[in-house]
Scaffold this motif. Structure first.
Motif, PDB file in Angstrom:
ATOM      1  N   LEU A  41     -18.704  26.198  77.622  1.00 29.75           N
ATOM      2  CA  LEU A  41     -18.536  26.640  79.010  1.00 29.75           C
ATOM      3  C   LEU A  41     -18.192  28.120  79.083  1.00 29.75           C
ATOM      4  O   LEU A  41     -18.680  28.829  79.973  1.00 29.75           O
ATOM      5  CB  LEU A  41     -17.450  25.811  79.702  1.00 29.75           C
ATOM      6  CG  LEU A  41     -17.844  24.377  80.049  1.00 29.75           C
ATOM      7  CD1 LEU A  41     -16.618  23.576  80.437  1.00 29.75           C
ATOM      8  CD2 LEU A  41     -18.871  24.368  81.173  1.00 29.75           C
ATOM      9  N   ALA A  42     -17.378  28.596  78.164  1.00 25.84           N
ATOM     10  CA  ALA A  42     -17.005  30.016  78.167  1.00 25.84           C
ATOM     11  C   ALA A  42     -18.220  30.903  77.930  1.00 25.84           C
ATOM     12  O   ALA A  42     -18.385  31.930  78.604  1.00 25.84           O
ATOM     13  CB  ALA A  42     -15.927  30.285  77.121  1.00 25.84           C
ATOM     14  N   ALA A  60     -17.657  30.696  86.490  1.00 28.30           N
ATOM     15  CA  ALA A  60     -17.292  29.457  85.794  1.00 28.30           C
ATOM     16  C   ALA A  60     -17.979  28.256  86.442  1.00 28.30           C
ATOM     17  O   ALA A  60     -18.445  27.352  85.747  1.00 28.30           O
ATOM     18  CB  ALA A  60     -15.786  29.278  85.775  1.00 28.30           C
ATOM     19  N   ILE A  86     -12.606  25.847  83.549  1.00 35.61           N
ATOM     20  CA  ILE A  86     -13.156  25.557  82.217  1.00 35.61           C
ATOM     21  C   ILE A  86     -12.322  24.487  81.523  1.00 35.61           C
ATOM     22  O   ILE A  86     -12.857  23.540  80.939  1.00 35.61           O
ATOM     23  CB  ILE A  86     -13.239  26.845  81.374  1.00 35.61           C
ATOM     24  CG1 ILE A  86     -14.350  27.747  81.917  1.00 35.61           C
ATOM     25  CG2 ILE A  86     -13.465  26.528  79.894  1.00 35.61           C
ATOM     26  CD1 ILE A  86     -14.367  29.141  81.331  1.00 35.61           C
ATOM     27  N   VAL A 144     -14.989  23.779  75.640  1.00 39.20           N
ATOM     28  CA  VAL A 144     -14.408  25.032  76.139  1.00 39.20           C
ATOM     29  C   VAL A 144     -15.292  26.198  75.712  1.00 39.20           C
ATOM     30  O   VAL A 144     -15.638  27.062  76.524  1.00 39.20           O
ATOM     31  CB  VAL A 144     -12.958  25.221  75.628  1.00 39.20           C
ATOM     32  CG1 VAL A 144     -12.469  26.637  75.918  1.00 39.20           C
ATOM     33  CG2 VAL A 144     -12.030  24.199  76.245  1.00 39.20           C
ATOM     34  N   SER A 155     -13.786  20.743  80.734  1.00 41.50           N
ATOM     35  CA  SER A 155     -13.934  20.417  79.301  1.00 41.50           C
ATOM     36  C   SER A 155     -12.926  19.382  78.834  1.00 41.50           C
ATOM     37  O   SER A 155     -13.053  18.865  77.723  1.00 41.50           O
ATOM     38  CB  SER A 155     -13.738  21.678  78.464  1.00 41.50           C
ATOM     39  OG  SER A 155     -12.388  22.102  78.535  1.00 41.50           O
TER      40      SER A 155
END
Length: 77
Positions: free
Chosen positions: A46-47, A67, A32, A43, A36
């Protein structure tokens, strides 16, 4: 953000949501962060996608595979 800051960022936001347990593996956090480039909004995006991917696969921890699925989803055009 640095890699350590990204990890702290995720832990902090999870704590704000009431979670103190580990939800992201170290490999997932690294992926991640690298994807990013440490930008907080990326971040977060993506999280969230990684959490959704892990949930869809009935996993209790976001691993590198979750991920990677998040990266594929977010970067798809």
């Amino acid at each position: 953000m640095t890699s350590e800051e990204t990890s702290s960022y995720l832990v902090h936001h999870l704590a704000l949501a009431g979670r103190s347990d580990t939800l992201f593996s170290d490999d997932a956090i690294t992926l991640i962060h690298d994807t990013s480039r440490g930008h907080p909004r990326a971040v977060s995006n993506l999280a969230v996608q990684a959490l959704l991917s892990a949930y869809a696969d009935n996993k209790s921890v976001v691993d590198e595979a979750s991920a990677k699925a998040a990266v594929a989803e977010v970067t798809a055009e």
